[in-house]
Design a protein around this motif. Sequence first.
Motif, PDB file in Angstrom:
ATOM      1  N   LEU A  51       0.854  -1.188   0.000  1.00  0.00           N
ATOM      2  CA  LEU A  51       0.000   0.000   0.000  1.00  0.00           C
ATOM      3  C   LEU A  51       0.885   1.231   0.000  1.00  0.00           C
ATOM      4  O   LEU A  51       1.719   1.384   0.912  1.00  0.00           O
ATOM      5  CB  LEU A  51      -0.898  -0.021   1.236  1.00  0.00           C
ATOM      6  N   ARG A 106      -1.970  -7.336 -14.828  1.00  0.00           N
ATOM      7  CA  ARG A 106      -2.657  -6.906 -13.611  1.00  0.00           C
ATOM      8  C   ARG A 106      -4.158  -7.035 -13.793  1.00  0.00           C
ATOM      9  O   ARG A 106      -4.671  -7.003 -14.913  1.00  0.00           O
ATOM     10  CB  ARG A 106      -2.284  -5.463 -13.241  1.00  0.00           C
ATOM     11  N   ALA A 130      -7.648  -5.495 -11.877  1.00  0.00           N
ATOM     12  CA  ALA A 130      -8.341  -4.696 -10.878  1.00  0.00           C
ATOM     13  C   ALA A 130      -9.723  -5.304 -10.625  1.00  0.00           C
ATOM     14  O   ALA A 130     -10.259  -6.019 -11.473  1.00  0.00           O
ATOM     15  CB  ALA A 130      -8.475  -3.263 -11.365  1.00  0.00           C
ATOM     16  N   PRO A 179      -3.628   6.015  -8.441  1.00  0.00           N
ATOM     17  CA  PRO A 179      -4.688   5.154  -7.889  1.00  0.00           C
ATOM     18  C   PRO A 179      -5.200   4.139  -8.903  1.00  0.00           C
ATOM     19  O   PRO A 179      -5.569   3.015  -8.519  1.00  0.00           O
ATOM     20  CB  PRO A 179      -5.770   6.160  -7.497  1.00  0.00           C
ATOM     21  N   GLU A 180      -5.206   4.478 -10.171  1.00  0.00           N
ATOM     22  CA  GLU A 180      -5.691   3.540 -11.189  1.00  0.00           C
ATOM     23  C   GLU A 180      -4.725   2.393 -11.441  1.00  0.00           C
ATOM     24  O   GLU A 180      -5.047   1.470 -12.188  1.00  0.00           O
ATOM     25  CB  GLU A 180      -6.002   4.274 -12.502  1.00  0.00           C
ATOM     26  N   THR A 183      -3.928   0.492  -9.013  1.00  0.00           N
ATOM     27  CA  THR A 183      -4.333  -0.473  -8.001  1.00  0.00           C
ATOM     28  C   THR A 183      -4.873  -1.739  -8.648  1.00  0.00           C
ATOM     29  O   THR A 183      -5.791  -1.682  -9.476  1.00  0.00           O
ATOM     30  CB  THR A 183      -5.401   0.139  -7.079  1.00  0.00           C
ATOM     31  N   GLN A 206      -0.668  -7.943  -4.388  1.00  0.00           N
ATOM     32  CA  GLN A 206      -1.576  -6.797  -4.377  1.00  0.00           C
ATOM     33  C   GLN A 206      -0.796  -5.493  -4.340  1.00  0.00           C
ATOM     34  O   GLN A 206       0.110  -5.315  -3.511  1.00  0.00           O
ATOM     35  CB  GLN A 206      -2.498  -6.877  -3.168  1.00  0.00           C
ATOM     36  N   THR A 244      -1.778  -1.472  -3.992  1.00  0.00           N
ATOM     37  CA  THR A 244      -2.841  -0.518  -3.708  1.00  0.00           C
ATOM     38  C   THR A 244      -2.236   0.872  -3.621  1.00  0.00           C
ATOM     39  O   THR A 244      -1.296   1.095  -2.854  1.00  0.00           O
ATOM     40  CB  THR A 244      -3.562  -0.850  -2.400  1.00  0.00           C
ATOM     41  N   SER A 272      -3.146   4.757  -2.882  1.00  0.00           N
ATOM     42  CA  SER A 272      -4.147   5.655  -2.341  1.00  0.00           C
ATOM     43  C   SER A 272      -3.940   7.071  -2.880  1.00  0.00           C
ATOM     44  O   SER A 272      -2.815   7.476  -3.165  1.00  0.00           O
ATOM     45  CB  SER A 272      -4.080   5.653  -0.817  1.00  0.00           C
TER      46      SER A 272
END
Length: 121
Positions: free
Chosen positions: A11, A38, A40, A85-86, A88, A116, A118, A120
């Motif tokens: 993260l 990837r 999402a 953020p996109e 993620t 993962q 992520t 923010s």
Amino acid sequence: QVQLVESGGGLVQAGASLRLSCAASGRTFSSYAMGWFRQAPGKEREFVAGIGASIFYSDSVKGRFTISRDNARNTVYLQMNSLKPEDTAVYYCATGRLYYVRTVSGAYDYWGQGTQVTVSS
């Protein structure tokens, strides 16, 4: 038995960097293309970058991500800078059926479990 193990996800805030690693075993690693994909939530798995006879990037990551490989360590890396953020998603590495890089998932026959990422805002 071919195995791929990804690591390095986490993260982070927008603008940060991460480096993903994928350790491979069970194949003459240097003879095959390696790819990063990837997925999402609610979206299809998409090609991110591939390395083999050449290097390809998706337009969405070109200029921000760099794929590389260390054949001596049977490892492929994905350096991700200026994360958004996109970006993620769960990131997967895969080994191709040939040395030529393809952008479709069907061209890859072994996959890792995913890591993962992520980002923010």
